[in-house]
Every structure is written in C-alpha cells, then in structure tokens.
Enzyme design. Sequence first.
Site, mmCIF file in Angstrom:
data_model
loop_
_atom_site.group_PDB
_atom_site.id
_atom_site.type_symbol
_atom_site.label_atom_id
_atom_site.label_comp_id
_atom_site.label_asym_id
_atom_site.label_seq_id
_atom_site.Cartn_x
_atom_site.Cartn_y
_atom_site.Cartn_z
ATOM 1 N N CYS A 1 -30.597 24.713 27.608
ATOM 2 C CA CYS A 1 -29.491 24.307 26.884
ATOM 3 C C CYS A 1 -29.776 24.025 25.749
ATOM 4 O O CYS A 1 -30.786 23.287 25.261
ATOM 5 C CB CYS A 1 -28.872 22.793 27.477
ATOM 6 S SG CYS A 1 -27.420 22.338 26.876
ATOM 7 N N CYS B 1 -29.791 16.409 23.907
ATOM 8 C CA CYS B 1 -29.455 15.344 24.417
ATOM 9 C C CYS B 1 -30.820 14.539 24.880
ATOM 10 O O CYS B 1 -31.737 15.060 25.639
ATOM 11 C CB CYS B 1 -28.641 15.339 25.571
ATOM 12 S SG CYS B 1 -27.080 16.162 25.545
ATOM 13 N N CYS C 1 -32.273 14.132 28.701
ATOM 14 C CA CYS C 1 -31.897 15.638 29.487
ATOM 15 C C CYS C 1 -33.270 16.638 29.683
ATOM 16 O O CYS C 1 -33.791 17.137 28.538
ATOM 17 C CB CYS C 1 -30.676 16.435 29.163
ATOM 18 S SG CYS C 1 -30.266 17.642 30.200
ATOM 19 N N CYS D 1 -18.993 19.802 43.150
ATOM 20 C CA CYS D 1 -19.448 20.028 41.620
ATOM 21 C C CYS D 1 -20.046 21.099 41.277
ATOM 22 O O CYS D 1 -21.273 20.962 41.775
ATOM 23 C CB CYS D 1 -19.409 18.459 41.195
ATOM 24 S SG CYS D 1 -18.746 17.404 41.678
ATOM 25 N N CYS E 1 -15.048 20.634 41.125
ATOM 26 C CA CYS E 1 -15.179 20.036 39.821
ATOM 27 C C CYS E 1 -16.310 20.944 39.161
ATOM 28 O O CYS E 1 -17.170 21.478 39.924
ATOM 29 C CB CYS E 1 -15.839 18.813 40.118
ATOM 30 S SG CYS E 1 -16.171 17.729 38.698
ATOM 31 N N CYS F 1 -13.169 13.610 34.853
ATOM 32 C CA CYS F 1 -14.263 13.020 35.187
ATOM 33 C C CYS F 1 -15.214 12.521 34.076
ATOM 34 O O CYS F 1 -15.586 13.539 33.379
ATOM 35 C CB CYS F 1 -15.351 13.902 36.184
ATOM 36 S SG CYS F 1 -16.667 13.172 36.747
ATOM 37 N N ARG G 1 -18.212 5.915 40.273
ATOM 38 C CA ARG G 1 -19.255 6.669 41.036
ATOM 39 C C ARG G 1 -20.739 6.016 40.608
ATOM 40 O O ARG G 1 -20.950 5.996 39.223
ATOM 41 C CB ARG G 1 -19.156 8.039 40.776
ATOM 42 C CG ARG G 1 -20.006 8.967 41.562
ATOM 43 C CD ARG G 1 -19.893 10.346 41.470
ATOM 44 N NE ARG G 1 -18.745 10.701 41.902
ATOM 45 C CZ ARG G 1 -17.639 11.270 41.323
ATOM 46 N NH1 ARG G 1 -17.880 11.822 39.951
ATOM 47 N NH2 ARG G 1 -16.478 11.799 41.771
#
Length: 359
Positions: free
Chosen positions: A83, A87, A90, A127, A158, A218, A295
């Site tokens: 990616c 972040c 991550c 998801c 999702c 979400c 969640r």
Amino acid sequence: MTVNARLAKTSPRPCKHHGAGPNVRAMSKINAPRHDWTLTEVEALFDLPFMDLVHRAANVHRAWFDPSEIQLSQLLSVKTGGCAENCGYCSQSAHFKTGLKAEKLMDADDVVAKARAARDGGAQRFCMGAAWRELKDRDLPKLANMIAEVKALGMETCATLGMLTADQAKALKAAGLDYYNHNLDTGPDYYKDVVTTRTYQERLDTLSHVRDAGMSTCCGGIVGMGETRRDRAGLLHQLATLPAHPDSLPINGLVPVSGTPLGDKVLAEGKAIDSIEFIRTIAVARIVCPKSMVRLSAGREGMSRELQALCFMAGANSIFVGGKLLTTPLPDMDEDSRLFQDLDLKPMGSVRAEFVAAE
C-alpha cells in the site's frame, strides 16, 4: 460444526423486554440518535464514573438491540501489502519493512470459496479488504464480479478499498455492495501523527460518496496508538456528528507490528491501552451512536474473556470471526463459541431485531 449449530442448544430465549412493546419504544425515543454532540459533551461521558457510564451505555444498547445477540462478520484480505499509504500502524504499508510480501488481487473464484466457507461457519457478513490508497477504475470490473458472486450466497457484503470517487461508489452499489468501510483512524488533532499521505477531509469525502450512492457506512478507528483520551473523544465526536451515524462502528485495539512506527513505539514503551479505558471507549461509542453496530475488531485475540464480556455489556454487539483480520490474528471459532455459551449470547440474524426495523 458451525457457530450457529454449536449455540443452538444454549441460545437464550428472547426476553419479553426485548420486543416491540411500549417500554422499548419509549426508551428508543429517549435515546434517539443525536448529531449535535459537542466535543465537551463527549469528553464528559468519558469522565463519568465507570459504573454509571457502563450502566448508561447498557440502557442505550437495550433500547435499540437485543443485548444477547452478536453480529458475526468475517474479513478477507483480497489484496495484501504494497500500500502507498504511510499509516503508522499498518503492516501492509510499502513505507515500512515488516516482512509482509505484497500480493496481487485474488481471483473471484477463490474469494467466493472463502465467503462460502465463512457463511457455512456462521458469518452473516463478508468483508473484502484491499491494501490500496484508492480504488483504480481498471480493477472495478473484477471487484464488481467478486461482490456480485458473494452477494449471491445470501450474505451481506462489505469492502474496504481505499478512497473512492462518486462514480466508483455508485458502481460498487450497483454490483451489490451493502457496506463500505473507511475508518477515520483517530481524532483530527492526532491524525497527523498517524498518517500524512491522506488528509482527514479525504476520508470524510469518501464517506460522503458512499452515503450518496446509497450504501451503508462502516467507520470507526484505532485506539492504543499513543493518543490521549481527548483524541479518542475527538474520534467519537467526529463519528457522532456525521450527517448519518456509521451503520457499523469498529473499535480496533492496536496490534503493534514490529517495523511500523507506532507499533515499534508501543513495543518499546510497553504501553498498551488500559482495559478499563478501552471499555469506556466502547461505552461512549454506544451512547453517541446508539443505532450503530459497535464492533470489537482488531486486538480481540489479546483480550481476556472478561474484558470481552464487559465490552458486550457496555454496548459492543458485533465481532469479526475466522481466526484472522487482514494480517492480524483473531480468536478461533471454537474459542468464540465457548465464550458465547458462557455469556448466554447468540449470533445475530442478517436482519436486525424486529423492534429496530419498526422504529
């Protein structure tokens, strides 16, 4: 044996107070969703005596949901690693050396096989996550086919694919996507310490495109990244003042990964978020977003049974199952089944309780 089958003999009978009676409707009006929360008000909720806060959150929970029901979702990484975002938490960021190998987008047949297994194991929502900064138009046809085939299994669908344009959101909706995940990660003041390759406003813009396309949102964040209580309040304040509250609100506990800036910091300092503070975060989320599915997401593998039980008492009513959340571990299905049995919990159906739909 599936989670549903394992629990069939031990699922509690519905309590008469969980129906669509006058008392429930009256409580629902008292605890009606607000979109005008101030940051000061949210901070004040965090500061309540612990027992008072959990009691208030539990009452709000019971006004909108059957507290014995937990939604089960399963998440699959359909495109792992590489990616372009930075972040700081991550393992999939190309900016950090975490030992994770980048992979191509999975074939639809393989994804559908995983979804079928998840459905047969008791999951109601499937998801699909891709480690992208933003969705590319060239990948839309393959993803649309993937979503349509999972939807055909009778599951809620999702996806989390990074930033979206308005047209991409419409295309995903047309393919049968029910929910789109796009987390804010943290409060706006701490955001610059977490990621610099995507602005807070860009996240809000994607959520706007998702809502405008008619999909459910979400959206939640991560705690335990070194943020303050005010930052956690800032995150929930942002969520509570959106034009529509998130339909699902995941609260992730940071799973520190060696090689990531935030993971290395937490590992070096040995400072995970305090369990009581985590429960407070769940409780405040339930109060300010009363109709959201709150969640327990990443970090549940490291939570004691007692901590999870208190989170459910404080208003959490959804978990990820399946042993893995993208690249981080989750409890296995047998462990979750034992917890459900001991707490007299049962899997939630794909449709919310009748009294919620009849609001």
